[in-house]
Write a protein that holds these residues in place. Sequence first.
Motif, short mmCIF file in Angstrom:
data_model
loop_
_atom_site.label_atom_id
_atom_site.label_comp_id
_atom_site.label_asym_id
_atom_site.label_seq_id
_atom_site.Cartn_x
_atom_site.Cartn_y
_atom_site.Cartn_z
N LEU A 185 0.83 -1.20 0.00
CA LEU A 185 0.00 0.00 0.00
C LEU A 185 0.87 1.26 0.00
O LEU A 185 0.60 2.23 -0.72
CB LEU A 185 -0.91 -0.02 1.22
N ARG A 186 1.95 1.21 0.77
CA ARG A 186 2.86 2.36 0.83
C ARG A 186 3.52 2.61 -0.53
O ARG A 186 3.65 3.77 -0.98
CB ARG A 186 3.92 2.09 1.91
N ALA A 187 3.92 1.52 -1.20
CA ALA A 187 4.55 1.66 -2.51
C ALA A 187 3.58 2.22 -3.54
O ALA A 187 3.93 3.11 -4.33
CB ALA A 187 5.10 0.32 -2.97
N LEU A 188 2.36 1.71 -3.56
CA LEU A 188 1.36 2.20 -4.51
C LEU A 188 1.02 3.66 -4.25
O LEU A 188 0.89 4.46 -5.19
CB LEU A 188 0.11 1.33 -4.43
N GLU A 189 0.88 4.04 -2.98
CA GLU A 189 0.61 5.44 -2.64
C GLU A 189 1.76 6.34 -3.09
O GLU A 189 1.55 7.44 -3.61
CB GLU A 189 0.37 5.57 -1.14
N HIS A 190 2.99 5.86 -2.88
CA HIS A 190 4.16 6.65 -3.26
C HIS A 190 4.19 6.88 -4.76
O HIS A 190 4.41 8.03 -5.21
CB HIS A 190 5.44 5.92 -2.81
N ILE A 191 3.96 5.85 -5.54
CA ILE A 191 4.01 5.98 -7.00
C ILE A 191 2.87 6.86 -7.50
O ILE A 191 3.06 7.72 -8.37
CB ILE A 191 3.98 4.61 -7.68
N ARG A 192 1.68 6.68 -6.92
CA ARG A 192 0.56 7.52 -7.35
C ARG A 192 0.84 8.99 -7.04
O ARG A 192 0.53 9.89 -7.84
CB ARG A 192 -0.73 7.05 -6.67
N THR A 193 1.46 9.26 -5.88
CA THR A 193 1.73 10.63 -5.48
C THR A 193 2.85 11.25 -6.30
O THR A 193 2.76 12.41 -6.73
CB THR A 193 2.11 10.67 -3.98
N THR A 194 3.92 10.49 -6.54
CA THR A 194 5.10 11.06 -7.20
C THR A 194 4.99 11.05 -8.73
O THR A 194 5.52 11.94 -9.40
CB THR A 194 6.36 10.31 -6.79
N VAL A 195 4.32 10.05 -9.28
CA VAL A 195 4.25 9.91 -10.73
C VAL A 195 2.96 10.52 -11.28
O VAL A 195 2.92 11.00 -12.41
CB VAL A 195 4.39 8.43 -11.15
N GLY A 196 1.90 10.48 -10.48
CA GLY A 196 0.66 11.11 -10.89
C GLY A 196 -0.39 10.16 -11.43
O GLY A 196 -0.24 8.94 -11.37
N ASP A 197 -1.45 10.73 -11.98
CA ASP A 197 -2.62 9.96 -12.40
C ASP A 197 -2.60 9.55 -13.86
O ASP A 197 -3.52 8.86 -14.31
CB ASP A 197 -3.89 10.79 -12.14
N ASP A 198 -1.60 9.97 -14.62
CA ASP A 198 -1.60 9.67 -16.05
C ASP A 198 -1.09 8.26 -16.36
O ASP A 198 -1.14 7.83 -17.51
CB ASP A 198 -0.75 10.69 -16.81
#
Length: 398
Positions: A185-198
């Motif tokens: 969950l932490r990894a997915l949240e990190h990627i969504r936050t840093t890389v974005g929604d695209d």
Amino acid sequence: MITIRSVRAIVTAPGAINLVVVKVETSEPDLYGLGCATFTQRYAAVKAAVEEHLAPLLVGRDVGRIEELQQLMMVHGYWRNGPVLNNAISGVDQALWDIKGKVAAMPLYDLLGGKMREAAAVYRHADGPSLTAVEDRVRAFIDDGVRHVRVQFGGYGGVACEGVVPVGALPGSYYHPRRYTRDALRALEHIRTTVGDDIELLHDVHERLRPAEAVEFAKEVEPLRLYFLEDLLAPEDIDWFENVRSVCATPLAMGELFCHPREWIPLIANRRIDFIRMHISMIGGLTPARKVAACAEQFGVRTAWHGPGDVSPVGHAINVHLDLVSPNFGIQEWSGFAPEISDVFSGLPEVRRGYVYVSDTPGHGVDIDEAAAASYPPIPRVDTWTQARLPDGSISRP
């Protein structure tokens, strides 16, 4: 009438992965077909099933009667729908489709009805020992044009937890379910936050959770808007998908370990999953996979065929040909080819800017150099990753 002259299993391990390819030779000189029969953990059993049981049954029969031969191979041994026999049947089935395409002088996608798309979108695997490493891997894929990335953190089951096992615990691949879900969950949240929604994110649970834990995890990842959550439950626990559906809208993909129609039919017919993703050789080849895709289309379920390293290039090509013609295609898993693969196989599918393309030559387009294959003999091994264990040493599903 063109008949079957011989049926052989070729076992080779370029890239240190045991692959099984079936070669069906015909009564016509130089006319043959290849099919994937890769069950990498039990390659010797598949080879024996092909050469000791299917070959005597098939020699002399009409190569064009694919459906009849599929049915015959499935029922001739009386016991059916197991992984060894299904893979052996798949090797023959895919080879017969390859032959049919060559006889018709048509690429397989044309034989199956023609393209609906020029290439199949792929998802790639991003893993690493740290959040920074995972992010770097995701960004590298994005730079290559990939728009769907599966995010893992520390492998299946997360970071190993050998330090908390009991004294005298037996060897194995240890993992802690709670630690795994927290880290994932932490990894997915990190990627969504840093890389974005695209970018579309995926995650593979690999059936490492108990049913109640799986339901909870599916709810926890819902706000992250995954493209899908993969193999959330083991085949033995598929009734729990009803519970998952009742509490969240996380898209679900399932099927890697499926062998039997009674495993996937209820999930499709009751719309409990969004993507079906079997290992095509594990269900008996292209003939049954076409039927699965057509069935799934009627219920709004898309395809996402299994595409790991332990699928031969022949099997990858079969996946993509089916992707190109299926109205309900979703995404294609892609793990890439080791450099040694091209020593043995030619006509490989190619990935460019997030899409995989197949050859337009007759059949599925992949060929094998048997002399080169022999230079990469199979590697006998006792796998450790399938000896998954919980922190107390109990065996778990891998």
